[in-house]
Design an enzyme around this catalytic site. Structure first.
Site, mmCIF file in Angstrom:
data_model
loop_
_atom_site.group_PDB
_atom_site.id
_atom_site.type_symbol
_atom_site.label_atom_id
_atom_site.label_comp_id
_atom_site.label_asym_id
_atom_site.label_seq_id
_atom_site.Cartn_x
_atom_site.Cartn_y
_atom_site.Cartn_z
ATOM 1 N N ASP A 45 -33.537 18.912 56.441
ATOM 2 C CA ASP A 45 -34.141 17.632 56.796
ATOM 3 C C ASP A 45 -35.100 17.137 55.708
ATOM 4 O OD1 ASP A 45 -32.770 17.482 59.169
ATOM 5 O OD2 ASP A 45 -34.386 18.325 60.378
ATOM 6 N N GLY A 46 -35.766 18.077 55.030
ATOM 7 C CA GLY A 46 -36.679 17.686 53.956
ATOM 8 C C GLY A 46 -35.967 16.946 52.845
ATOM 9 N N GLU A 116 -43.597 10.603 60.149
ATOM 10 C CA GLU A 116 -44.886 10.400 60.791
ATOM 11 C C GLU A 116 -46.004 10.264 59.764
ATOM 12 O OE1 GLU A 116 -44.735 14.233 59.417
ATOM 13 O OE2 GLU A 116 -43.576 13.872 61.253
ATOM 14 N N ASP A 145 -57.926 19.054 65.840
ATOM 15 C CA ASP A 145 -57.476 19.473 64.517
ATOM 16 C C ASP A 145 -56.882 18.301 63.754
ATOM 17 O OD1 ASP A 145 -58.280 22.063 64.872
ATOM 18 O OD2 ASP A 145 -56.281 22.920 65.073
ATOM 19 N N ALA A 157 -39.652 16.128 65.046
ATOM 20 C CA ALA A 157 -40.160 16.987 63.969
ATOM 21 C C ALA A 157 -41.562 17.487 64.322
ATOM 22 C CB ALA A 157 -40.126 16.218 62.649
ATOM 23 N N ASN A 159 -44.100 15.989 65.444
ATOM 24 C CA ASN A 159 -44.531 15.454 66.730
ATOM 25 C C ASN A 159 -44.119 16.352 67.890
ATOM 26 O OD1 ASN A 159 -45.292 13.125 68.652
ATOM 27 N ND2 ASN A 159 -43.109 13.394 69.081
ATOM 28 N N SER A 161 -43.383 19.558 67.732
ATOM 29 C CA SER A 161 -44.112 20.813 67.628
ATOM 30 C C SER A 161 -45.528 20.696 68.168
ATOM 31 C CB SER A 161 -44.165 21.266 66.165
ATOM 32 O OG SER A 161 -42.868 21.508 65.661
#
Length: 256
Positions: A45-46, A116, A145, A157, A159, A161
């Site tokens: 995906d990267g 994102e 955080d 992705a 989001n 997680s």
């Protein structure tokens, strides 16, 4: 008669991707991306995101084949009849987010995010953020955080997680998702209309420095970040028939 597209191949550094690149270019040839009808991305995906970013100006459609790990944005790797598969693939159009981030020196740094825009604390201390939507303060102070705003394409992705929702492409919303929220502890985020302008004001930036990242573009020690969808930028991903992005998003919501 189906007109077969001219293909350019791109691959990540992974050995399996490089092997696939050698095999496919030997079989189907290779052209420069500027001359291609479609770019075939071989990797994870990267690499898919990297290829889309690299072609923001040309906006050449990208057909990915998984030679990485997760490969949510990619098709299965099959070498046979590749030009025909690409010609028959289903197009999915996505719109990136525009990030404008101000730093402590007053400068503004801009970038586009297909997945994102995320804000993250830079030190051991939690970040403190004020959240605005369309100029109205919706949360006076979020101790966390970090926080992110995800597109539908990016909702599966980072989001996901961070326990954010999966969003169908045609839902016309963005996911505003906290990362390890401390106060208010039970806030799980929000869905905002895709036309919304979302802004984060960093509280106590000297004591609690925060970075902002649009996909792979990072800006450190930000004081304010504004995000909006760029409807004038349309990027195209291609998926095999029966394996459309919409189908993958639906299937992911029922995955164990």
């Amino acid at each position: 008669m189906t007109v077969l597209p001219v293909l350019a191949f791109s691959a990540s550094d992974r050995p399996e991707a490089q092997t696939a690149l050698a095999r496919l270019t030997a079989r189907y040839g290779q052209v420069d991306e500027a001359r291609a009808d479609v770019i075939v991305a071989l990797g994870g995906d990267g690499l898919m995101l990297e290829t889309l970013h690299r072609n923001l100006e040309r906006r050449t459609p990208v057909y990915g084949m998984n030679r990485g790990s997760v490969g949510f944005l990619l098709n299965d790797y099959v070498e046979d009849d590749l030009p025909k598969r690409v010609a028959q693939a289903v197009a999915t159009v996505i719109h990136p987010l525009q990030m404008d981030a101000w730093t402590e020196d007053g400068r503004v740094h801009s970038g586009l995010a297909i997945n994102e825009v995320s804000l993250l604390r830079q030190t051991r201390q939690s970040a403190k953020l004020r959240i605005e939507v369309d100029g109205r303060v919706r949360m006076e102070e979020l101790s966390c955080d970090g926080c992110l705003l995800a597109t539908p394409a990016g909702s599966t992705a980072y989001n996901l997680s961070a326990h954010g929702p999966i969003i169908p492409l045609d839902a016309n919303v963005l996911a505003l998702t906290p990362i390890s929220a401390f106060r208010p502890r039970r806030w799980r985020g929000a869905l905002v209309p895709h036309k919304s302008k979302v802004a984060f004001e960093v509280l106590e930036p000297e004591k609690r420095p925060v970075s902002a990242t649009a996909d792979g573009f990072e800006v450190r020690r930000v004081t304010r970040v504004e995000i909006r969808e760029r409807r004038d930028v349309a990027l195209t991903m291609l998926f095999d028939a029966g394996r459309s992005f919409e189908e993958r998003v639906l299937a992911e919501q029922f995955a164990a």
